[in-house]
Design a protein around this motif. Sequence first.
Motif, PDB file in Angstrom:
ATOM      1  N   VAL A 195       5.508 -12.386  -5.379  1.00  0.00           N
ATOM      2  CA  VAL A 195       5.166 -13.075  -4.123  1.00  0.00           C
ATOM      3  C   VAL A 195       4.281 -12.161  -3.275  1.00  0.00           C
ATOM      4  CG1 VAL A 195       7.250 -14.516  -3.936  1.00  0.00           C
ATOM      5  CG2 VAL A 195       7.251 -12.227  -2.944  1.00  0.00           C
ATOM      6  N   GLY A 196       3.621 -12.764  -2.296  1.00  0.00           N
ATOM      7  CA  GLY A 196       2.809 -12.013  -1.350  1.00  0.00           C
ATOM      8  C   GLY A 196       3.646 -11.522  -0.177  1.00  0.00           C
ATOM      9  N   ALA A 197       3.088 -10.582   0.562  1.00  0.00           N
ATOM     10  CA  ALA A 197       3.784 -10.007   1.719  1.00  0.00           C
ATOM     11  C   ALA A 197       4.112 -11.086   2.752  1.00  0.00           C
ATOM     12  CB  ALA A 197       2.909  -8.924   2.341  1.00  0.00           C
ATOM     13  N   GLY A 198       3.243 -12.100   2.873  1.00  0.00           N
ATOM     14  CA  GLY A 198       3.469 -13.166   3.859  1.00  0.00           C
ATOM     15  C   GLY A 198       4.754 -13.914   3.572  1.00  0.00           C
ATOM     16  N   THR A 199       5.026 -14.175   2.310  1.00  0.00           N
ATOM     17  CA  THR A 199       6.247 -14.891   1.926  1.00  0.00           C
ATOM     18  C   THR A 199       7.472 -14.021   2.183  1.00  0.00           C
ATOM     19  OG1 THR A 199       5.048 -16.209   0.327  1.00  0.00           O
ATOM     20  CG2 THR A 199       7.407 -15.966  -0.055  1.00  0.00           C
ATOM     21  N   ARG A 225      10.783  -8.033  -9.836  1.00  0.00           N
ATOM     22  CA  ARG A 225      10.310  -8.751  -8.650  1.00  0.00           C
ATOM     23  C   ARG A 225       9.117  -7.979  -8.084  1.00  0.00           C
ATOM     24  NH1 ARG A 225      16.013  -9.060  -5.421  1.00  0.00           N
ATOM     25  NH2 ARG A 225      15.794  -6.829  -5.562  1.00  0.00           N
ATOM     26  N   PHE A 226       7.952  -8.608  -8.061  1.00  0.00           N
ATOM     27  CA  PHE A 226       6.761  -7.965  -7.499  1.00  0.00           C
ATOM     28  C   PHE A 226       6.515  -8.468  -6.082  1.00  0.00           C
ATOM     29  CE2 PHE A 226       5.489  -7.755 -12.075  1.00  0.00           C
ATOM     30  CZ  PHE A 226       5.293  -6.388 -12.166  1.00  0.00           C
ATOM     31  N   VAL A 227       6.220  -7.543  -5.185  1.00  0.00           N
ATOM     32  CA  VAL A 227       5.752  -7.914  -3.843  1.00  0.00           C
ATOM     33  C   VAL A 227       4.343  -7.343  -3.698  1.00  0.00           C
ATOM     34  CG1 VAL A 227       6.089  -7.647  -1.361  1.00  0.00           C
ATOM     35  CG2 VAL A 227       8.082  -7.853  -2.880  1.00  0.00           C
ATOM     36  N   PHE A 228       3.357  -8.207  -3.445  1.00  0.00           N
ATOM     37  CA  PHE A 228       1.979  -7.750  -3.223  1.00  0.00           C
ATOM     38  C   PHE A 228       1.801  -7.451  -1.741  1.00  0.00           C
ATOM     39  CE2 PHE A 228      -0.794  -8.424  -6.984  1.00  0.00           C
ATOM     40  CZ  PHE A 228       0.186  -8.801  -7.879  1.00  0.00           C
ATOM     41  N   ASP A 229       1.633  -6.186  -1.429  1.00  0.00           N
ATOM     42  CA  ASP A 229       1.511  -5.785  -0.025  1.00  0.00           C
ATOM     43  C   ASP A 229       0.560  -4.589   0.018  1.00  0.00           C
ATOM     44  OD1 ASP A 229       1.765  -4.782   2.514  1.00  0.00           O
ATOM     45  OD2 ASP A 229       3.952  -4.863   2.560  1.00  0.00           O
ATOM     46  N   ALA A 230      -0.691  -4.829   0.420  1.00  0.00           N
ATOM     47  CA  ALA A 230      -1.724  -3.787   0.328  1.00  0.00           C
ATOM     48  C   ALA A 230      -1.453  -2.595   1.239  1.00  0.00           C
ATOM     49  CB  ALA A 230      -3.094  -4.386   0.640  1.00  0.00           C
ATOM     50  N   THR A 231      -0.804  -2.831   2.385  1.00  0.00           N
ATOM     51  CA  THR A 231      -0.620  -1.734   3.348  1.00  0.00           C
ATOM     52  C   THR A 231       0.827  -1.255   3.431  1.00  0.00           C
ATOM     53  OG1 THR A 231      -0.214  -3.315   5.120  1.00  0.00           O
ATOM     54  CG2 THR A 231      -2.512  -2.589   4.801  1.00  0.00           C
ATOM     55  N   LEU A 232       1.732  -1.956   2.792  1.00  0.00           N
ATOM     56  CA  LEU A 232       3.191  -1.712   2.861  1.00  0.00           C
ATOM     57  C   LEU A 232       3.747  -2.040   4.248  1.00  0.00           C
ATOM     58  CD1 LEU A 232       3.750   1.455   0.627  1.00  0.00           C
ATOM     59  CD2 LEU A 232       3.839  -0.964   0.026  1.00  0.00           C
ATOM     60  N   VAL A 277       6.877   1.563  -6.710  1.00  0.00           N
ATOM     61  CA  VAL A 277       5.615   1.199  -6.054  1.00  0.00           C
ATOM     62  C   VAL A 277       4.481   1.435  -7.046  1.00  0.00           C
ATOM     63  CG1 VAL A 277       4.077   1.660  -4.104  1.00  0.00           C
ATOM     64  CG2 VAL A 277       6.551   1.931  -3.804  1.00  0.00           C
ATOM     65  N   TRP A 278       3.639   0.431  -7.218  1.00  0.00           N
ATOM     66  CA  TRP A 278       2.416   0.601  -8.023  1.00  0.00           C
ATOM     67  C   TRP A 278       1.258   0.713  -7.046  1.00  0.00           C
ATOM     68  CZ3 TRP A 278       2.492  -3.652 -12.452  1.00  0.00           C
ATOM     69  CH2 TRP A 278       3.500  -3.314 -13.369  1.00  0.00           C
ATOM     70  N   LYS A 279       0.713   1.924  -6.935  1.00  0.00           N
ATOM     71  CA  LYS A 279      -0.427   2.093  -6.033  1.00  0.00           C
ATOM     72  C   LYS A 279      -1.707   1.907  -6.843  1.00  0.00           C
ATOM     73  CE  LYS A 279      -2.169   5.171  -2.516  1.00  0.00           C
ATOM     74  NZ  LYS A 279      -1.984   6.429  -1.838  1.00  0.00           N
ATOM     75  N   MET A 280      -2.481   0.923  -6.454  1.00  0.00           N
ATOM     76  CA  MET A 280      -3.726   0.636  -7.162  1.00  0.00           C
ATOM     77  C   MET A 280      -4.868   0.831  -6.158  1.00  0.00           C
ATOM     78  SD  MET A 280      -2.465  -2.715  -9.316  1.00  0.00           S
ATOM     79  CE  MET A 280      -3.173  -3.943  -8.210  1.00  0.00           C
ATOM     80  N   GLU A 281      -6.106   0.796  -6.635  1.00  0.00           N
ATOM     81  CA  GLU A 281      -7.239   0.911  -5.708  1.00  0.00           C
ATOM     82  C   GLU A 281      -7.219  -0.280  -4.742  1.00  0.00           C
ATOM     83  OE1 GLU A 281      -9.793   2.961  -3.958  1.00  0.00           O
ATOM     84  OE2 GLU A 281      -8.799   3.765  -5.752  1.00  0.00           O
ATOM     85  N   THR A 282      -7.060  -1.481  -5.296  1.00  0.00           N
ATOM     86  CA  THR A 282      -6.984  -2.696  -4.485  1.00  0.00           C
ATOM     87  C   THR A 282      -5.974  -3.645  -5.131  1.00  0.00           C
ATOM     88  OG1 THR A 282      -8.168  -4.670  -3.732  1.00  0.00           O
ATOM     89  CG2 THR A 282      -8.989  -3.646  -5.747  1.00  0.00           C
ATOM     90  N   THR A 283      -5.368  -4.510  -4.307  1.00  0.00           N
ATOM     91  CA  THR A 283      -4.454  -5.506  -4.878  1.00  0.00           C
ATOM     92  C   THR A 283      -5.166  -6.842  -5.056  1.00  0.00           C
ATOM     93  OG1 THR A 283      -3.736  -6.268  -2.701  1.00  0.00           O
ATOM     94  CG2 THR A 283      -2.492  -4.456  -3.682  1.00  0.00           C
ATOM     95  N   TYR A 305       5.539 -14.886 -13.004  1.00  0.00           N
ATOM     96  CA  TYR A 305       5.600 -16.189 -12.336  1.00  0.00           C
ATOM     97  C   TYR A 305       5.245 -15.954 -10.868  1.00  0.00           C
ATOM     98  CZ  TYR A 305       8.104 -20.672 -11.330  1.00  0.00           C
ATOM     99  OH  TYR A 305       8.458 -21.948 -10.980  1.00  0.00           O
ATOM    100  N   LEU A 306       4.029 -16.323 -10.492  1.00  0.00           N
ATOM    101  CA  LEU A 306       3.578 -16.103  -9.111  1.00  0.00           C
ATOM    102  C   LEU A 306       4.085 -17.241  -8.253  1.00  0.00           C
ATOM    103  CD1 LEU A 306      -0.232 -15.199  -9.129  1.00  0.00           C
ATOM    104  CD2 LEU A 306       1.712 -13.680  -9.234  1.00  0.00           C
ATOM    105  N   GLU A 307       5.025 -16.907  -7.378  1.00  0.00           N
ATOM    106  CA  GLU A 307       5.687 -17.978  -6.619  1.00  0.00           C
ATOM    107  C   GLU A 307       5.029 -18.285  -5.289  1.00  0.00           C
ATOM    108  OE1 GLU A 307      10.262 -18.340  -7.854  1.00  0.00           O
ATOM    109  OE2 GLU A 307       9.465 -19.079  -5.988  1.00  0.00           O
ATOM    110  N   GLY A 308       3.990 -17.581  -4.938  1.00  0.00           N
ATOM    111  CA  GLY A 308       3.325 -17.869  -3.673  1.00  0.00           C
ATOM    112  C   GLY A 308       3.316 -16.636  -2.809  1.00  0.00           C
ATOM    113  N   GLY A 309       2.873 -16.761  -1.557  1.00  0.00           N
ATOM    114  CA  GLY A 309       2.449 -18.037  -1.008  1.00  0.00           C
ATOM    115  C   GLY A 309       1.027 -18.393  -1.385  1.00  0.00           C
ATOM    116  N   PHE A 310       0.496 -19.182  -0.541  1.00  0.00           N
ATOM    117  CA  PHE A 310      -0.819 -19.748  -0.779  1.00  0.00           C
ATOM    118  C   PHE A 310      -1.892 -18.669  -0.930  1.00  0.00           C
ATOM    119  CE2 PHE A 310      -4.878 -21.133   0.979  1.00  0.00           C
ATOM    120  CZ  PHE A 310      -5.185 -22.115   0.057  1.00  0.00           C
TER     121      PHE A 310
END
Length: 368
Positions: A195-199, A225-232, A277-283, A305-310
């Motif tokens: 999921v994204g940080a917004g969710t 469980r992955f959380v995509f959050d570029a700035t933490l 934490v997986w630190k990448m150049e960009t998410t 399984y990418l559950e969102g959000g939009f």
Amino acid sequence: MGTDEELLGRALALARRAWGATHPNPMVGALIVEDGEIVAEGWHARDGGPHAERVALAALGRPPRAGATMVVTLEPCSTAGRTGACCDAILRAGGVARVVIGATDPNPAHAGRGVDVLRAAGLAVTTGVRAEECAELNLIFNHWITTGRPFIAGKIATTRDGFSRPPQGADRWITGAAAREDVHYWRRLFPAIAVGAGTVRSDNPALTRRWREADGTVREDCGWRFVFDATLATAAGAEANWPRVYADAWKQRTIVVTSAAADASALARLETAGVRVWKMETTRGVAGWAEFSRRCAAERITGVYLEGGFELLADAARAGALDYGFWYRSPRESAAGWGGRVEWMFASGFRTERHGEDELLRGFFDRR
Ligand SMILES: NC(=O)c1ccc[n+]([C@@H]2O[C@H](COP(=O)([O-])OP(=O)(O)OC[C@H]3O[C@@H](n4cnc5c(N)ncnc54)[C@H](OP(=O)(O)O)[C@@H]3O)[C@@H](O)[C@H]2O)c1
């Protein structure tokens, strides 16, 4: 005896007993029929465990009677991996005169070889019985074995007119209980949910898998469980206020996908707490998804399984990173304040299913 189709239906049900438990291997079910009776059954229960055909042969506990039929959802393997070639096991056991196969081996290097080995030994082989269902059973494995990349599927729930993001304060459930139960069914299949940080901020989801067994017992477990959050930003506050995926009993199953812009102190505190934490150049974008995919492959995480959000789904779609989509559409209309409109177009394998009053549209995207 049942027809080949009926027998394959039983073998499919056996294979599904290991729903989500065999990665990176496929789910496979097998049975042995003698004089019209099913005399032994087997399924592949976990990676590294015996293959379904061997389990069925072992369950029989004696050599099959002359003229027996082996029914199997996936072409028996012809090359010895960790557990030896199943074709050899069938031939060595003796007795089996006919093999009925659902799907052929999706690996182009092996496809048809098992059939050839069995035919060369004089067995009658029938292929392609309920082939589509048997192949669909292994969406993740088929993709992984042919591309070496994780199978990335997006899931979105929308109003009838395609809006996925309710306004602040509105009921957060767009779809009904049956559709939400179906989401948990698919969550269980995938080794990972993202999921994204917004969710995480708005819903604070558990991202566990919850289901009811046939006997009524409710179970819960947790994959990656992955959380995509570029700035933490989701971990910026005090630990006491952290979202549950960083603090619950499964926090070691959480991986935060972040970027060069990550807050260093939040990163250190997450790792101290046991969150990866997986630190990448960009998410984001093509580069972000390519690196994410490579890292998943390196850890043998074969499906996400990418559950969102939009926003997360839109970025994955724009980058051509989505292999498959699950679109739950409720009969409810949007109103003022709704956002995140999707209009997914599937390229192949399109299916529709009804779950309560909601509709599920699913299929493959044309991946770039
Ligand atoms: N209808 C549904 O099926 C569904 C499913 C889930 C959630 N929701 C709802 O959707 C809302 C949240 O969705 P949202 O669109 O606001 O947020 P989201 O997609 O959950 O998260 C977006 C945030 O994730 C971070 N991010 C990191 N990598 C990204 C990438 N590759 N692409 C996009 N974002 C990335 C971004 O923050 P950084 O740039 O700071 O990293 C971005 O602001 C909530 O209301 C939730 O209830 C609906």
